[in-house]
Enzyme design. Structure first.
Site, mmCIF file in Angstrom:
data_model
loop_
_atom_site.group_PDB
_atom_site.id
_atom_site.type_symbol
_atom_site.label_atom_id
_atom_site.label_comp_id
_atom_site.label_asym_id
_atom_site.label_seq_id
_atom_site.Cartn_x
_atom_site.Cartn_y
_atom_site.Cartn_z
ATOM 1 N N GLU A 68 47.772 37.361 45.102
ATOM 2 C CA GLU A 68 46.850 37.793 45.364
ATOM 3 C C GLU A 68 46.835 39.194 45.526
ATOM 4 O OE1 GLU A 68 44.117 38.463 44.101
ATOM 5 O OE2 GLU A 68 42.454 37.277 44.104
ATOM 6 N N ASP A 69 46.831 40.731 45.335
ATOM 7 C CA ASP A 69 46.602 42.200 45.732
ATOM 8 C C ASP A 69 45.338 41.644 46.972
ATOM 9 O OD1 ASP A 69 43.690 41.182 44.169
ATOM 10 O OD2 ASP A 69 44.092 43.298 43.532
ATOM 11 N N ASP A 77 39.072 40.156 50.122
ATOM 12 C CA ASP A 77 38.014 40.747 50.108
ATOM 13 C C ASP A 77 37.119 39.511 50.754
ATOM 14 O OD1 ASP A 77 36.294 43.550 50.665
ATOM 15 O OD2 ASP A 77 35.558 42.952 48.343
ATOM 16 N N LYS A 85 44.248 41.491 36.904
ATOM 17 C CA LYS A 85 44.988 42.489 36.714
ATOM 18 C C LYS A 85 46.016 42.545 38.437
ATOM 19 C CE LYS A 85 42.746 44.395 32.802
ATOM 20 N NZ LYS A 85 42.406 46.057 32.589
ATOM 21 N N GLY A 86 45.331 42.872 39.342
ATOM 22 C CA GLY A 86 45.463 43.377 40.503
ATOM 23 C C GLY A 86 46.959 42.444 41.111
ATOM 24 N N ARG A 119 46.235 51.984 38.977
ATOM 25 C CA ARG A 119 46.777 50.957 39.138
ATOM 26 C C ARG A 119 47.890 51.384 39.511
ATOM 27 N NH1 ARG A 119 43.500 46.096 38.652
ATOM 28 N NH2 ARG A 119 42.220 46.404 36.871
ATOM 29 N N LYS A 133 40.836 42.323 54.072
ATOM 30 C CA LYS A 133 39.685 43.305 54.436
ATOM 31 C C LYS A 133 38.767 42.633 54.804
ATOM 32 C CE LYS A 133 38.834 46.696 51.428
ATOM 33 N NZ LYS A 133 38.126 47.063 50.246
ATOM 34 N N ASP A 160 43.077 49.092 41.394
ATOM 35 C CA ASP A 160 42.203 49.817 40.382
ATOM 36 C C ASP A 160 40.859 50.210 41.694
ATOM 37 O OD1 ASP A 160 41.308 46.919 39.592
ATOM 38 O OD2 ASP A 160 40.072 48.532 38.363
ATOM 39 N N PHE A 187 38.518 51.259 50.552
ATOM 40 C CA PHE A 187 38.062 51.173 48.836
ATOM 41 C C PHE A 187 39.820 51.820 48.814
ATOM 42 C CE2 PHE A 187 38.718 50.787 44.668
ATOM 43 C CZ PHE A 187 37.447 49.659 44.345
HETATM 44 P P1 IMP Z 1 37.407 38.399 46.928
HETATM 45 O O1 IMP Z 1 37.407 38.236 47.789
HETATM 46 O O2 IMP Z 1 36.420 37.778 45.863
HETATM 47 O O3 IMP Z 1 35.560 39.968 46.993
HETATM 48 O O4 IMP Z 1 37.519 39.016 45.500
HETATM 49 C C1 IMP Z 1 38.610 40.328 45.597
HETATM 50 C C2 IMP Z 1 39.001 41.621 44.836
HETATM 51 O O5 IMP Z 1 38.188 42.458 44.670
HETATM 52 C C3 IMP Z 1 40.037 41.385 44.096
HETATM 53 O O6 IMP Z 1 41.171 40.772 43.757
HETATM 54 C C4 IMP Z 1 39.454 42.620 43.673
HETATM 55 O O7 IMP Z 1 40.149 43.073 42.386
HETATM 56 C C5 IMP Z 1 38.863 43.149 44.177
HETATM 57 N N1 IMP Z 1 38.919 44.270 45.572
HETATM 58 C C6 IMP Z 1 38.643 44.080 46.662
HETATM 59 N N2 IMP Z 1 38.510 45.222 47.649
HETATM 60 C C7 IMP Z 1 39.468 46.218 46.670
HETATM 61 C C8 IMP Z 1 39.659 47.281 46.884
HETATM 62 O O8 IMP Z 1 40.287 47.727 48.077
HETATM 63 N N3 IMP Z 1 40.148 48.089 45.663
HETATM 64 C C9 IMP Z 1 40.432 47.628 44.662
HETATM 65 N N4 IMP Z 1 40.313 46.466 44.299
HETATM 66 C C10 IMP Z 1 39.231 45.386 44.691
HETATM 67 MG MG MG Z 2 42.152 40.840 42.223
#
Ligand code: IMP
Ligand code: MG
Length: 179
Positions: free
Chosen positions: A101-102, A105, A45-46, A167, A133, A161, A154
């Site tokens: 993408e939002d 990470d 949803k992000g 959100r 990040k 969210d 965070f």
């Molecule tokens: P990754 O890159 O597979 O670790 O996952 C990324 C997802 O984790 C993002 O699309 C977000 O939904 C969630 N996420 C990672 N860091 C944050 C944050 O600081 N705030 C909110 N959601 C986060």
């Molecule tokens: Mg996401």
């Protein structure tokens, strides 16, 4: 005040800063994709807030699709194995795709999605992420269009969210103690 109980939130990136960066991203994408069949694939949803603004900053007849994903398992940390909870409404074969993408990470989710879309014979797959990040990166990912690089805190707001809340905050804010 819309969020009277959120005195602990610290604004990291204001709505004005977001708007001007999104306008720049839209301009770059408009130039680079002129004359092509561009589909924005918004990861739910992000990225729903980001894609709404980004799409309107792109001066091309784009299509917008949504891909619902959820990390497998109860663990809150990304496992890299994602479940598709909502699929695209149309094939993307032959289209130029930008995954929206939002936040990137660990990079595991994005790597999975990128492979999934490439296997559907898109002409090209690029990535536009609002936030990166890098401190938590576990797999190398190429982000072709990036809004902002952030520290390992965070972040909530502008679509992001914490337990499905925040959100709708218009800015990006740090949630102390969130993880
Ligand atoms: P990754 O890159 O597979 O670790 O996952 C990324 C997802 O984790 C993002 O699309 C977000 O939904 C969630 N996420 C990672 N860091 C944050 C944050 O600081 N705030 C909110 N959601 C986060
Ligand atoms: Mg996401």
């Amino acid at each position: 005040m819309a969020f009277p109980e959120n005195g602990e939130l610290r604004t990291l990136i204001s709505r004005e800063q977001i708007a001007s960066r999104v306008a720049e991203l839209g301009r770059s994408i408009s130039q680079e994709y002129a004359g092509r069949s561009l589909v924005l694939v918004s990861i739910l949803k992000g990225s729903f807030v980001f894609v709404a603004d980004l799409a309107r900053a792109i001066e091309l007849p784009v299509r917008v699709e949504f891909l619902g994903v959820r990390s497998y398992g109860a663990n809150t940390k990304s496992s890299g194995v994602v479940e598709i909870t909502q699929d695209l409404t149309r094939p993307i074969e032959g289209d130029d795709v930008i995954v929206v993408e939002d936040i990137v990470d660990t990079g595991l989710t994005l790597t999975y999605i990128r492979n999934l879309l490439a296997n559907r014979n898109a002409a090209s797959v690029k990535v536009c992420a609002l936030l990166h990040k890098p401190a938590r990166s576990r797999v190398p990912v190429t982000i072709d269009y990036l809004g902002f690089t952030v520290d390992d805190v965070f972040i909530v707001g502008y679509g992001l969210d914490y337990a499905e809340r925040y959100r709708n905050l218009p800015m990006l804010a740090e949630l102390p103690g969130g993880d």
